[in-house]
Design a protein around this motif. Sequence first.
Motif, PDB file in Angstrom:
ATOM      1  N   UNK A 134       1.164  -0.876   0.935  1.00  0.00           N
ATOM      2  CA  UNK A 134      -0.169   0.399   0.065  1.00  0.00           C
ATOM      3  C   UNK A 134       1.115   1.350  -0.284  1.00  0.00           C
ATOM      4  N   UNK A 135       0.316   2.369  -0.635  1.00  0.00           N
ATOM      5  CA  UNK A 135       2.024   3.498  -0.863  1.00  0.00           C
ATOM      6  C   UNK A 135       1.754   4.368   0.366  1.00  0.00           C
ATOM      7  N   UNK A 136       0.176   3.873   1.296  1.00  0.00           N
ATOM      8  CA  UNK A 136       0.483   4.831   2.186  1.00  0.00           C
ATOM      9  C   UNK A 136       1.005   3.624   3.289  1.00  0.00           C
ATOM     10  N   UNK A 137       1.466   3.724   4.551  1.00  0.00           N
ATOM     11  CA  UNK A 137       1.571   2.976   6.114  1.00  0.00           C
ATOM     12  C   UNK A 137      -0.465   2.712   6.117  1.00  0.00           C
ATOM     13  N   UNK A 138      -0.115   1.295   6.939  1.00  0.00           N
ATOM     14  CA  UNK A 138      -1.765   0.762   7.284  1.00  0.00           C
ATOM     15  C   UNK A 138      -1.547  -0.314   8.375  1.00  0.00           C
ATOM     16  N   UNK A 139      -2.769  -0.679   8.528  1.00  0.00           N
ATOM     17  CA  UNK A 139      -2.053  -1.662   9.741  1.00  0.00           C
ATOM     18  C   UNK A 139      -3.254  -3.264   8.797  1.00  0.00           C
ATOM     19  N   UNK A 140      -2.357  -4.445   9.607  1.00  0.00           N
ATOM     20  CA  UNK A 140      -2.898  -5.787   8.716  1.00  0.00           C
ATOM     21  C   UNK A 140      -3.063  -6.049  10.031  1.00  0.00           C
ATOM     22  N   UNK A 141      -4.620  -6.993   9.102  1.00  0.00           N
ATOM     23  CA  UNK A 141      -4.667  -8.593  10.162  1.00  0.00           C
ATOM     24  C   UNK A 141      -4.746  -9.196   9.093  1.00  0.00           C
ATOM     25  N   UNK A 142      -4.073 -10.491   9.480  1.00  0.00           N
ATOM     26  CA  UNK A 142      -3.542 -11.650   8.677  1.00  0.00           C
ATOM     27  C   UNK A 142      -3.807 -12.974   9.407  1.00  0.00           C
ATOM     28  N   UNK A 143      -4.904 -14.288   8.652  1.00  0.00           N
ATOM     29  CA  UNK A 143      -5.293 -15.131   9.658  1.00  0.00           C
ATOM     30  C   UNK A 143      -5.817 -16.053   8.499  1.00  0.00           C
ATOM     31  N   UNK A 144      -5.363 -17.490   9.489  1.00  0.00           N
ATOM     32  CA  UNK A 144      -5.317 -18.342   8.183  1.00  0.00           C
ATOM     33  C   UNK A 144      -6.160 -19.081   9.386  1.00  0.00           C
ATOM     34  N   UNK A 145      -6.973 -20.292   8.454  1.00  0.00           N
ATOM     35  CA  UNK A 145      -7.684 -20.802   9.030  1.00  0.00           C
ATOM     36  C   UNK A 145      -7.646 -21.664   7.915  1.00  0.00           C
ATOM     37  N   UNK A 153     -13.858 -24.109   9.104  1.00  0.00           N
ATOM     38  CA  UNK A 153     -12.598 -23.636   9.976  1.00  0.00           C
ATOM     39  C   UNK A 153     -12.280 -23.500  10.443  1.00  0.00           C
ATOM     40  N   UNK A 154     -11.025 -23.473  11.229  1.00  0.00           N
ATOM     41  CA  UNK A 154     -10.823 -23.682  12.081  1.00  0.00           C
ATOM     42  C   UNK A 154      -9.311 -22.163  12.509  1.00  0.00           C
ATOM     43  N   UNK A 155      -9.573 -21.401  13.258  1.00  0.00           N
ATOM     44  CA  UNK A 155      -8.478 -20.357  12.535  1.00  0.00           C
ATOM     45  C   UNK A 155      -7.374 -21.225  13.633  1.00  0.00           C
ATOM     46  N   UNK A 156      -6.048 -21.875  12.736  1.00  0.00           N
ATOM     47  CA  UNK A 156      -4.948 -22.319  13.215  1.00  0.00           C
ATOM     48  C   UNK A 156      -3.502 -20.920  13.375  1.00  0.00           C
ATOM     49  N   UNK A 157      -4.390 -19.278  12.879  1.00  0.00           N
ATOM     50  CA  UNK A 157      -2.632 -18.871  12.691  1.00  0.00           C
ATOM     51  C   UNK A 157      -3.023 -17.213  11.965  1.00  0.00           C
ATOM     52  N   UNK A 158      -3.000 -16.460  13.380  1.00  0.00           N
ATOM     53  CA  UNK A 158      -3.419 -15.012  13.629  1.00  0.00           C
ATOM     54  C   UNK A 158      -1.888 -14.232  13.776  1.00  0.00           C
ATOM     55  N   UNK A 159      -2.019 -12.855  13.261  1.00  0.00           N
ATOM     56  CA  UNK A 159      -1.378 -12.060  12.940  1.00  0.00           C
ATOM     57  C   UNK A 159      -1.900 -10.293  12.803  1.00  0.00           C
ATOM     58  N   UNK A 160      -0.889  -9.675  13.529  1.00  0.00           N
ATOM     59  CA  UNK A 160      -1.446  -8.220  12.869  1.00  0.00           C
ATOM     60  C   UNK A 160      -0.050  -7.771  12.644  1.00  0.00           C
TER      61      UNK A 160
END
Length: 198
Positions: A134-145, A153-160
């Motif tokens: 993204x051209x501007x800095x942003x906050x990301x949330x990453x979830x893997x199920x 679906x079972x959440x197996x990983x989460x990261x911000x």
Amino acid sequence: MKTLMKNTLVLAMIFATLISNATELTSLNNEEDGKTTLVLENVSQGDMLLVKDAYGIILYREAILENGKYNKSFDLTTLPNGSYIFELDKKADIRVYPFTVNSKTVTFDKESLKVIYKPRIKTEDQMITVNTYNPTKSNYSINIYYDTENDSYEKIYSETVNDTSIIAKKYTLLKDRTGDYKIEITVNDRTFTSFSSL
């Protein structure tokens, strides 16, 4: 003539995409009859054009049927007073063109035109690779199920990840977890979902 000049607004912009380096010239013209002509260069078959209101409700949806140039007139003066966007959903990005309607006058906000780059997700050999920009800095949330059974679906990983413009990450999965996965990445109030099988 003065009214026509006052009500005529032409926006032109050139976007450079990271992936294809293609440019897209966009113009939005308010015509004398009150209609607005939207011209998009370099569209691709399968792109989706949307009109949304301030609450994100889709008021109009059209699939682009041909590669090349898109040219269509809309009567936006029939919309209630408020804020709206044209949104062109392409393979690699989403282009947002804001406009407002006030007393049957349509005004385009060229200062708020933006491109949202979609995350690129690749799965191979028990590995999930995520690349985002993204051209501007942003906050990301990453979830893997992981799909346990019957699309449950079972959440197996989460990261911000906060305050960044680029993410390049690899996630190694357990070898006994072959099957279907869902990857969700949220940025700028938008969630991008990808389904993969390993």
